[in-house]
Motif scaffolding. Structure first.
Motif, PDB file in Angstrom:
ATOM      1  N   HIS A   4       0.850  -1.184   0.000  1.00 15.00           N
ATOM      2  CA  HIS A   4       0.000   0.000   0.000  1.00 15.00           C
ATOM      3  C   HIS A   4       0.887   1.235   0.000  1.00 15.00           C
ATOM      4  CE1 HIS A   4      -3.164  -2.787   1.098  1.00 15.00           C
ATOM      5  NE2 HIS A   4      -4.035  -1.830   0.860  1.00 15.00           N
ATOM      6  N   LYS A   5       0.358   2.311  -0.511  1.00 15.85           N
ATOM      7  CA  LYS A   5       1.120   3.556  -0.611  1.00 15.85           C
ATOM      8  C   LYS A   5       1.577   4.038   0.773  1.00 15.85           C
ATOM      9  CE  LYS A   5       0.662   8.261  -2.331  1.00 15.85           C
ATOM     10  NZ  LYS A   5      -0.265   9.235  -2.906  1.00 15.85           N
ATOM     11  N   ASN A   6       0.697   4.015   1.723  1.00 14.75           N
ATOM     12  CA  ASN A   6       0.990   4.513   3.080  1.00 14.75           C
ATOM     13  C   ASN A   6       1.068   3.358   4.082  1.00 14.75           C
ATOM     14  OD1 ASN A   6       0.903   7.312   2.366  1.00 14.75           O
ATOM     15  ND2 ASN A   6      -1.321   7.142   2.262  1.00 14.75           N
ATOM     16  N   SER A  75      -7.196  -1.280   6.399  1.00 17.09           N
ATOM     17  CA  SER A  75      -7.642  -0.655   5.150  1.00 17.09           C
ATOM     18  C   SER A  75      -9.092  -1.015   4.839  1.00 17.09           C
ATOM     19  CB  SER A  75      -6.717  -1.017   3.991  1.00 17.09           C
ATOM     20  OG  SER A  75      -6.749  -2.387   3.740  1.00 17.09           O
ATOM     21  N   PRO A  80     -13.457   4.574   2.429  1.00 14.90           N
ATOM     22  CA  PRO A  80     -12.668   4.676   1.186  1.00 14.90           C
ATOM     23  C   PRO A  80     -12.032   6.050   0.961  1.00 14.90           C
ATOM     24  CG  PRO A  80     -14.829   3.734   0.752  1.00 14.90           C
ATOM     25  CD  PRO A  80     -14.814   4.138   2.189  1.00 14.90           C
ATOM     26  N   GLU A  81     -12.637   7.089   1.495  1.00 14.42           N
ATOM     27  CA  GLU A  81     -12.098   8.435   1.282  1.00 14.42           C
ATOM     28  C   GLU A  81     -11.074   8.851   2.341  1.00 14.42           C
ATOM     29  OE1 GLU A  81     -15.760   8.660   3.773  1.00 14.42           O
ATOM     30  OE2 GLU A  81     -15.381   7.782   1.807  1.00 14.42           O
ATOM     31  N   HIS A  82     -10.718   7.948   3.231  1.00 16.32           N
ATOM     32  CA  HIS A  82      -9.735   8.274   4.279  1.00 16.32           C
ATOM     33  C   HIS A  82      -8.399   8.648   3.639  1.00 16.32           C
ATOM     34  CE1 HIS A  82      -7.082   7.809   7.768  1.00 16.32           C
ATOM     35  NE2 HIS A  82      -8.182   7.972   8.504  1.00 16.32           N
ATOM     36  N   GLU A  83      -7.725   9.618   4.227  1.00 12.30           N
ATOM     37  CA  GLU A  83      -6.468  10.134   3.664  1.00 12.30           C
ATOM     38  C   GLU A  83      -5.373   9.088   3.518  1.00 12.30           C
ATOM     39  OE1 GLU A  83      -4.543  11.805   7.820  1.00 12.30           O
ATOM     40  OE2 GLU A  83      -5.509  13.208   6.469  1.00 12.30           O
ATOM     41  N   LEU A  85      -5.751   6.060   2.617  1.00 11.63           N
ATOM     42  CA  LEU A  85      -6.056   5.159   1.503  1.00 11.63           C
ATOM     43  C   LEU A  85      -5.946   5.838   0.141  1.00 11.63           C
ATOM     44  CD1 LEU A  85      -9.118   3.302   3.042  1.00 11.63           C
ATOM     45  CD2 LEU A  85      -6.748   2.559   2.969  1.00 11.63           C
ATOM     46  N   GLN A  86      -5.623   7.100   0.137  1.00 11.32           N
ATOM     47  CA  GLN A  86      -5.521   7.837  -1.131  1.00 11.32           C
ATOM     48  C   GLN A  86      -4.180   7.643  -1.780  1.00 11.32           C
ATOM     49  OE1 GLN A  86      -8.339   9.241  -2.289  1.00 11.32           O
ATOM     50  NE2 GLN A  86      -9.227   8.501  -0.395  1.00 11.32           N
TER      51      GLN A  86
END
Length: 86
Positions: A4-6, A75, A80-83, A85-86
């Motif tokens: 994942h990105k974060n 996750s 879904p709009e949590h920072e 997960l962006q």
């Protein structure tokens, strides 16, 4: 295993929520002397015990796989709009 990105921030959030869940279940706090590796394992095992996540195969129970399971768990809990997960 897809990264994942974060992932580091998601893992931190998973450990925070896992610790809160542990407190609600009646377990004590993990103090500052407990290593992050041990915290990951404790939270992973708690989540398996309360059936929040499916357990890994015995031969795959290592640090990176447990961390990944915690990241997947958090996750799915976050909107879904949590920072993170962006």
């Amino acid at each position: 295993m897809k990264k994942h990105k974060n992932e580091a921030k998601l893992l931190k959030k998973a450990l925070e929520l896992g610790m809160a869940l542990a407190k609600k279940q009646g377990y004590g706090d993990l103090d500052k002397t407990v290593s992050s590796k041990d915290k990951v394992e404790c939270i992973y095992r708690l989540l398996v015990e309360v059936k929040q996540i499916t357990p890994l195969a015995t031969d795959q129970e290592d640090g990176p796989n447990m961390k990944h399971k915690l990241v997947l768990w958090i996750s799915r809990l976050l909107p879904p709009e949590h920072e993170l997960l962006q």
